[in-house]
Scaffold this motif. Structure first.
Motif, mmCIF file in Angstrom:
data_model
loop_
_atom_site.group_PDB
_atom_site.id
_atom_site.type_symbol
_atom_site.label_atom_id
_atom_site.label_comp_id
_atom_site.label_asym_id
_atom_site.label_seq_id
_atom_site.Cartn_x
_atom_site.Cartn_y
_atom_site.Cartn_z
ATOM 1 N N GLY A 12 -4.330 -2.541 0.280
ATOM 2 C CA GLY A 12 -4.968 -2.731 1.588
ATOM 3 C C GLY A 12 -4.021 -2.229 2.677
ATOM 4 N N TYR A 13 -4.167 -2.766 3.865
ATOM 5 C CA TYR A 13 -3.352 -2.323 5.005
ATOM 6 C C TYR A 13 -1.865 -2.480 4.703
ATOM 7 N N GLY A 14 -1.475 -3.686 4.246
ATOM 8 C CA GLY A 14 -0.068 -3.972 4.001
ATOM 9 C C GLY A 14 0.512 -3.096 2.914
ATOM 10 N N ASN A 37 -3.619 -1.372 -7.370
ATOM 11 C CA ASN A 37 -4.792 -1.907 -6.653
ATOM 12 C C ASN A 37 -5.976 -1.971 -7.611
ATOM 13 N N LYS A 38 -6.847 -2.943 -7.334
ATOM 14 C CA LYS A 38 -8.035 -3.181 -8.156
ATOM 15 C C LYS A 38 -8.914 -1.942 -8.296
ATOM 16 N N VAL A 81 -4.500 -7.431 -10.980
ATOM 17 C CA VAL A 81 -3.363 -8.306 -11.282
ATOM 18 C C VAL A 81 -3.908 -9.661 -11.717
ATOM 19 N N ASN A 262 -5.342 -15.040 -0.901
ATOM 20 C CA ASN A 262 -5.857 -14.748 -2.244
ATOM 21 C C ASN A 262 -5.563 -15.927 -3.194
ATOM 22 N N ASP A 296 -2.331 -10.717 4.967
ATOM 23 C CA ASP A 296 -3.109 -11.961 4.926
ATOM 24 C C ASP A 296 -2.585 -12.945 3.880
ATOM 25 N N THR A 311 -4.503 -10.747 10.337
ATOM 26 C CA THR A 311 -5.138 -9.567 10.939
ATOM 27 C C THR A 311 -4.497 -8.291 10.396
ATOM 28 N N ALA A 312 -5.241 -7.197 10.532
ATOM 29 C CA ALA A 312 -4.733 -5.902 10.088
ATOM 30 C C ALA A 312 -3.499 -5.514 10.903
ATOM 31 N N GLN A 313 -3.548 -5.872 12.185
ATOM 32 C CA GLN A 313 -2.433 -5.552 13.066
ATOM 33 C C GLN A 313 -1.125 -6.175 12.556
ATOM 34 N N LYS A 372 -12.149 0.426 20.731
ATOM 35 C CA LYS A 372 -12.203 0.045 19.309
ATOM 36 C C LYS A 372 -12.059 1.296 18.428
HETATM 37 C C1 FAD Z 1 -15.333 -7.401 9.029
HETATM 38 C C2 FAD Z 1 -13.875 -7.538 9.357
HETATM 39 C C3 FAD Z 1 -13.400 -7.063 10.569
HETATM 40 C C4 FAD Z 1 -12.038 -7.165 10.879
HETATM 41 N N1 FAD Z 1 -11.602 -6.649 12.059
HETATM 42 C C5 FAD Z 1 -10.292 -6.691 12.354
HETATM 43 C C6 FAD Z 1 -9.800 -6.090 13.551
HETATM 44 O O1 FAD Z 1 -10.576 -5.549 14.347
HETATM 45 N N2 FAD Z 1 -8.482 -6.143 13.799
HETATM 46 C C7 FAD Z 1 -7.595 -6.714 12.919
HETATM 47 O O2 FAD Z 1 -6.382 -6.699 13.180
HETATM 48 N N3 FAD Z 1 -8.013 -7.291 11.769
HETATM 49 C C8 FAD Z 1 -9.331 -7.301 11.457
HETATM 50 N N4 FAD Z 1 -9.774 -7.852 10.284
HETATM 51 C C9 FAD Z 1 -8.803 -8.485 9.367
HETATM 52 C C10 FAD Z 1 -8.126 -7.437 8.467
HETATM 53 O O3 FAD Z 1 -9.100 -6.672 7.798
HETATM 54 C C11 FAD Z 1 -7.199 -8.102 7.468
HETATM 55 O O4 FAD Z 1 -6.298 -8.910 8.169
HETATM 56 C C12 FAD Z 1 -6.436 -7.022 6.667
HETATM 57 O O5 FAD Z 1 -7.327 -6.367 5.808
HETATM 58 C C13 FAD Z 1 -5.282 -7.637 5.864
HETATM 59 O O6 FAD Z 1 -4.595 -6.619 5.188
HETATM 60 P P1 FAD Z 1 -3.895 -6.932 3.792
HETATM 61 O O7 FAD Z 1 -3.188 -5.687 3.368
HETATM 62 O O8 FAD Z 1 -3.128 -8.185 3.861
HETATM 63 O O9 FAD Z 1 -5.085 -7.238 2.786
HETATM 64 P P2 FAD Z 1 -6.366 -6.374 2.379
HETATM 65 O O10 FAD Z 1 -6.655 -5.326 3.360
HETATM 66 O O11 FAD Z 1 -7.399 -7.388 2.068
HETATM 67 O O12 FAD Z 1 -5.907 -5.670 1.029
HETATM 68 C C14 FAD Z 1 -5.712 -6.365 -0.165
HETATM 69 C C15 FAD Z 1 -5.891 -5.410 -1.314
HETATM 70 O O13 FAD Z 1 -5.531 -6.072 -2.511
HETATM 71 C C16 FAD Z 1 -6.490 -5.766 -3.519
HETATM 72 N N5 FAD Z 1 -6.487 -6.864 -4.485
HETATM 73 C C17 FAD Z 1 -6.847 -8.152 -4.256
HETATM 74 N N6 FAD Z 1 -6.680 -8.873 -5.376
HETATM 75 C C18 FAD Z 1 -6.204 -8.027 -6.316
HETATM 76 C C19 FAD Z 1 -5.816 -8.184 -7.683
HETATM 77 N N7 FAD Z 1 -5.899 -9.354 -8.311
HETATM 78 N N8 FAD Z 1 -5.374 -7.097 -8.348
HETATM 79 C C20 FAD Z 1 -5.274 -5.896 -7.721
HETATM 80 N N9 FAD Z 1 -5.607 -5.689 -6.437
HETATM 81 C C21 FAD Z 1 -6.073 -6.737 -5.751
HETATM 82 C C22 FAD Z 1 -7.805 -5.647 -2.767
HETATM 83 O O14 FAD Z 1 -8.750 -4.904 -3.501
HETATM 84 C C23 FAD Z 1 -7.343 -4.933 -1.491
HETATM 85 O O15 FAD Z 1 -7.357 -3.540 -1.672
HETATM 86 C C24 FAD Z 1 -11.137 -7.778 9.956
HETATM 87 C C25 FAD Z 1 -11.616 -8.256 8.729
HETATM 88 C C26 FAD Z 1 -12.973 -8.145 8.434
HETATM 89 C C27 FAD Z 1 -13.473 -8.655 7.100
#
Ligand code: FAD
Length: 409
Positions: A12-14, A37-38, A81, A262, A296, A311-313, A372
């Motif tokens: 994901g983002y991180g 990644n999944k 995972v 998660n 997250d 958040t993604a930020q 946006k």
């Molecule tokens: C509709 C919506 C709108 C949003 N709008 C905003 C916004 O405008 N601004 C903002 O800052 N944030 C926003 N967010 C929040 C933002 O999307 C999350 O905070 C961000 O995605 C977190 O990034 P991450 O890398 O922690 O996790 P994620 O982006 O969730 O990535 C996690 C990854 O891990 C993978 N994964 C999970 N479990 C497993 C496993 N067991 N094995 C292998 N892979 C796995 C998933 O498939 C995914 O690819 C929004 C969220 C949603 C749902």
């Protein structure tokens, strides 16, 4: 000399931005990096509501991960995972495969929290992943098709639980999608209902009054039935029961009542608080020197009382520090502390309206919607430079496609 192994869990983002950082900063042959990644694709989670309503094409929301990795310094591995053996430094994937690591990054993201409300887990749709939102869209299409046969009004009643950030974005997209769907299936728009149910007294709790007023007026003007101070007590496949005794006949409840870390992380032997992994100022899991956690999944305290929001930020900024900190650990150098710089928040309400706060300025309407787009473009720029921005923005929504995807995977 044996190369150190860095393994990043979650694309994901991180996880992706950490990978891109390592690609830029690692010397040739300094370490072996694997991103797991999944799925083979990265989904732009901040736009998942568009997939749910069918207002953006799949290739705008998903990006092929191997294409995003620009060098051979990071290898991509598709896998789910299941467990991490911290004693033996091994990641266990489905089907029994094991991947060794010296340094690990947990970036496994969020899950939807349904708070144990009866029937929600089983019957409501979730904005959780590309697949889960694709399932929403397929279901909506099916309801329109079935309505042509039985004219059951519950089929065209679309309810969204939660009027927070994600709920409002989902509502905005449904408002946008409805006239096109109605025209395609020859159904009067007046036969459809969009309902937004929110437990607190307002839409967008935590936003400023200007944003709240704009959003309330905008959605009401577009026919959305806004039910604030209303709790959902139960959800069945065909109805939603409210705390005021009302039973709404509806076959679609999209749940956006909250997120949590998660669940996998709770099964591991990690310091978890409020479903997220506690990390220190360097983004390392508390008590561990070779395991980092970001996004997250991580609970990073911004002060004595509060953690940073999911958040993604936050995830992107943490990844920008996590990458260099991994390299510093590898090289035996000192690590940088993470500090978060909030640049603003913009919630879209469909394509042409949004509300938010950017660098301290309150914005609403079309200008906010353009901002946006700028935010989304900036992310694409960080991921893949100007070429990716142009490529993604040039993509046009294709006619509604029917893709078979099961619910909430
Ligand atoms: C509709 C919506 C709108 C949003 N709008 C905003 C916004 O405008 N601004 C903002 O800052 N944030 C926003 N967010 C929040 C933002 O999307 C999350 O905070 C961000 O995605 C977190 O990034 P991450 O890398 O922690 O996790 P994620 O982006 O969730 O990535 C996690 C990854 O891990 C993978 N994964 C999970 N479990 C497993 C496993 N067991 N094995 C292998 N892979 C796995 C998933 O498939 C995914 O690819 C929004 C969220 C949603 C749902």
């Amino acid at each position: 000399m044996k190369k150190s192994k860095i393994v990043i869990l979650g694309g994901g983002y991180g996880g992706l931005i950490t990978s891109r950082k390592l690609e830029k900063l690692l010397k040739e042959n300094e370490a072996e990096v694997t991103l797991i990644n999944k799925h083979e694709y990265h989904y732009i989670a901040t736009q998942l509501h568009k997939t749910g309503a069918g207002t953006a094409s799949d290739d705008k929301i998903t990006l092929h991960i191997p294409d995003l990795l620009k060098t051979n310094k990071v290898q991509f591995k598709k896998g789910t995972v299941e467990r991490v053996d911290f004693n033996n430094q091994q990641v266990c994937l489905e089907y029994g495969e094991k991947v060794d690591y010296d340094f690990l990054v947990l970036a496994l993201g969020y899950e939807v929290d349904t708070f144990g409300i009866p029937g929600v887990e089983e019957n409501a749709f979730q904005i959780r992943s590309f697949r889960s939102t694709k399932a929403i869209y397929n279901h909506v299409i099916h309801q329109f098709e079935a309505y042509q046969v039985d004219q059951d009004p519950s089929r065209l009643t679309f309810a969204v639980a939660g009027a927070g950030f994600t709920g409002v974005e989902m509502i905005g997209e449904l408002v946008e999608a409805m006239p096109k769907l109605c025209s395609k299936y020859s159904v009067p728009v007046s036969d459809t209902r969009i309902i937004n149910i929110e437990a607190s007294g307002t839409v967008l709790p935590g936003f400023d009054q200007k944003a709240i007023d704009f959003t309330t007026n905008y959605v009401k003007k577009h026919g959305v039935e806004l039910m604030t101070s209303t709790k959902i007590m139960e959800c069945t496949p065909t109805s939603i029961k409210l705390d005021n005794g009302t039973n709404i006949p509806a076959r679609t409840l999209i749940w956006s009542g909250g997120v949590r870390g998660n669940r996998l992380l709770e099964k591991l032997d990690l310091p978890v608080e409020r479903s997220r992994v506690k990390v220190d100022n360097y983004l390392r899991v508390e008590g561990m020197t070779n395991v980092f956690c970001i996004g997250d999944a991580a609970r990073f305290m911004k002060n004595d009382k509060d953690a940073l929001p999911p958040t993604a930020q936050v995830a992107i900024q943490q990844a920008e520090v996590c990458g260099p900190n991994l390299i510093a650990t590898l090289r035996g150098e000192s690590l940088s502390t993470f500090s978060y710089h909030h640049k603003g928040t913009v919630a879209s309400i469909g394509n042409t309206a949004a509300v938010g706060n950017v660098f301290g300025f309150k914005i609403t309407g079309l200008f906010a919607a353009l901002m946006k787009q700028v935010v989304e473009a900036r992310y694409l720029f960080v991921l893949g430079g100007p070429a990716l921005v142009v490529k993604q923005f040039a993509k046009i929504k294709k006619p509604h496609q029917q893709v078979s995807v099961s619910r909430n995977k």
